[in-house]
Design an enzyme around this catalytic site. Structure first.
Site, PDB file in Angstrom:
ATOM      1  N   GLY A  59       2.650   2.315  10.788  1.00 38.73           N
ATOM      2  CA  GLY A  59       3.521   3.347  10.585  1.00 38.73           C
ATOM      3  C   GLY A  59       4.243   3.778  11.824  1.00 38.73           C
ATOM      4  O   GLY A  59       4.839   4.866  11.901  1.00 38.73           O
ATOM      5  N   ASN A  69       0.786  -1.049   0.002  1.00 29.80           N
ATOM      6  CA  ASN A  69       0.041   0.067   0.200  1.00 29.80           C
ATOM      7  C   ASN A  69       1.000   1.143  -0.244  1.00 29.80           C
ATOM      8  O   ASN A  69       1.466   1.488   0.990  1.00 29.80           O
ATOM      9  CB  ASN A  69      -1.010   0.022   1.320  1.00 29.80           C
ATOM     10  N   TRP A  70       1.171   1.923  -1.144  1.00 27.35           N
ATOM     11  CA  TRP A  70       1.914   2.946  -1.315  1.00 27.35           C
ATOM     12  C   TRP A  70       1.432   4.370  -0.537  1.00 27.35           C
ATOM     13  O   TRP A  70       2.019   5.388  -0.318  1.00 27.35           O
ATOM     14  CB  TRP A  70       2.386   3.176  -2.862  1.00 27.35           C
ATOM     15  N   LYS A  71       0.025   4.217  -0.210  1.00 19.71           N
ATOM     16  CA  LYS A  71      -0.524   5.368   0.352  1.00 19.71           C
ATOM     17  C   LYS A  71      -0.357   6.549  -0.567  1.00 19.71           C
ATOM     18  O   LYS A  71      -0.366   6.681  -1.763  1.00 19.71           O
ATOM     19  CB  LYS A  71      -0.095   5.746   1.940  1.00 19.71           C
ATOM     20  N   GLU A  86      -6.955   4.479   7.826  1.00 20.55           N
ATOM     21  CA  GLU A  86      -6.865   5.918   7.493  1.00 20.55           C
ATOM     22  C   GLU A  86      -7.923   6.276   6.977  1.00 20.55           C
ATOM     23  O   GLU A  86      -8.485   7.723   7.159  1.00 20.55           O
ATOM     24  CB  GLU A  86      -5.662   5.928   6.812  1.00 20.55           C
ATOM     25  N   HIS A 105      -9.259   0.688   5.194  1.00 19.43           N
ATOM     26  CA  HIS A 105      -8.184   1.054   5.581  1.00 19.43           C
ATOM     27  C   HIS A 105      -8.353   1.937   6.771  1.00 19.43           C
ATOM     28  O   HIS A 105      -9.046   2.953   6.819  1.00 19.43           O
ATOM     29  CB  HIS A 105      -6.997   1.656   4.863  1.00 19.43           C
ATOM     30  N   GLU A 165      -5.112  -5.544  10.666  1.00 18.09           N
ATOM     31  CA  GLU A 165      -4.132  -4.217  10.812  1.00 18.09           C
ATOM     32  C   GLU A 165      -4.385  -3.615  12.058  1.00 18.09           C
ATOM     33  O   GLU A 165      -5.210  -2.849  12.364  1.00 18.09           O
ATOM     34  CB  GLU A 165      -3.949  -3.121   9.911  1.00 18.09           C
ATOM     35  N   SER A 209       3.477  -2.364  10.320  1.00 18.34           N
ATOM     36  CA  SER A 209       4.879  -2.105  10.578  1.00 18.34           C
ATOM     37  C   SER A 209       5.705  -3.739  10.233  1.00 18.34           C
ATOM     38  O   SER A 209       6.531  -4.116  10.863  1.00 18.34           O
ATOM     39  CB  SER A 209       5.426  -1.825  11.903  1.00 18.34           C
TER      40      SER A 209
HETATM   41  P1  PGA Z   1       3.083   0.215   7.640  1.00 20.20           P
HETATM   42  O1  PGA Z   1       1.477   0.315   7.070  1.00 20.20           O
HETATM   43  O2  PGA Z   1       3.540  -0.955   7.004  1.00 20.20           O
HETATM   44  O3  PGA Z   1       3.837   1.408   7.183  1.00 20.20           O
HETATM   45  O4  PGA Z   1       2.910   0.076   9.089  1.00 20.20           O
HETATM   46  C1  PGA Z   1       0.637  -0.662   6.861  1.00 20.20           C
HETATM   47  C2  PGA Z   1      -0.679  -0.248   6.168  1.00 20.20           C
HETATM   48  O5  PGA Z   1      -1.057   0.965   6.644  1.00 20.20           O
HETATM   49  O6  PGA Z   1      -1.158  -0.847   5.540  1.00 20.20           O
END
Ligand code: PGA
Length: 249
Positions: free
Chosen positions: A172, A9-11, A96, A94, A166, A212
């Site tokens: 993150g 997931n490049w966000k 976010e 997700h 997650e 992470s």
């Molecule tokens: P991260 O993000 O690997 O940077 O913790 C995972 C995600 O949000 O899918």
């Protein structure tokens, strides 16, 4: 056996040129893959049609989709638009999106239905925040997200879902769930699917861990019986880290 999957997931990272370069590097790295895991990347939507041209061994996902089919929804990206780029997967729910864009369960369930109606496979994200784990509410929270988002589906529909667990406190932050914490929750998710759809269906669903996940901890996480791969954020922005995670199986 169920599919092993590692999705990046490049966000909201990369511009078009650097995104194409990264996609090419990830695609090239797939030639050194030592497992049958499916590799997926989820670039920003603006890059999809160009990136599709450079992918041969990697599948493409989006990070989101609109909850309506079409029309006056300024700024939204519909499932038909996504489908027309060659993407096969859509990340839905997700944390976010849930947190910053107030996406609730009813909205997410609509997105799941829309994706399935276009034969796009949802990667459906669930996970608790830290205070919920500390107050021992994490199983209830995860179960609500799972059932509200998915349990209206038929058995055949559910088989097209990829679930991503997650824990929000691990995303993150550099703090990953321990291998035992991940396995415990993945087994719980599979049990709840089995209770509603039967063991055969539950055993066929891929459940990914996200939060992470890095080259140095992926092996331990993926060694768990119920962890079928990862949804990778930060570490998916470097092709060499991403392929190391894929090869951690
Ligand atoms: P991260 O993000 O690997 O940077 O913790 C995972 C995600 O949000 O899918």
């Amino acid at each position: 056996m169920r599919q092993k999957i590692v999705a990046g997931n490049w966000k909201m990272n990369t511009d078009l040129d650097s995104g194409i370069a990264l996609a090419k590097a990830v695609n090239d790295s797939a030639s050194s893959k030592t497992t049958d895991a499916i590799m997926i990347i989820a670039p920003p939507s603006t890059h999809l049609s160009e990136i599709q041209k450079v992918l041969t061994d990697v599948k493409m996902s989006t990070q989101n989709c609109a909850s309506e089919e079409k029309g006056a929804f300024t700024g939204e990206v519909s499932v038909d638009m996504i489908k027309s780029t060659g993407a096969e997967y859509v990340i839905i729910g997700h944390s976010e999106r849930r947190e910053y864009f107030n996406e609730d369960s009813a909205t997410l369930a609509k997105k799941v239905d829309l994706c399935l109606s276009r034969s796009l496979r949802p990667i459906f994200c669930i996970g608790e925040v830290l205070s919920e784990r500390e107050s021992n509410e994490h199983f209830n929270v995860v179960f609500s997200q799972l059932s509200d988002g998915l349990f209206h589906l038929s058995e055949d529909e559910l088989k097209n879902i990829v679930v991503a667990y997650e824990p929000v406190w691990a995303i993150g932050t550099g703090v990953t769930a321990s291998s035992d914490q991940a396995q415990e929750m993945h087994a719980f998710i599979r049990l709840k699917i089995a209770e509603n759809y039967g063991k055969e269906v539950a055993d066929s669903i891929s459940i990914l861990y996200g939060g992470s996940c890095k080259p140095d901890n992926a092996k331990e996480l993926f060694a768990n019986q119920d962890v079928d791969g990862g949804l990778i954020g930060g570490a998916s922005l470097k092709a060499e880290d991403f392929i190391q995670i894929v090869n951690a199986f």
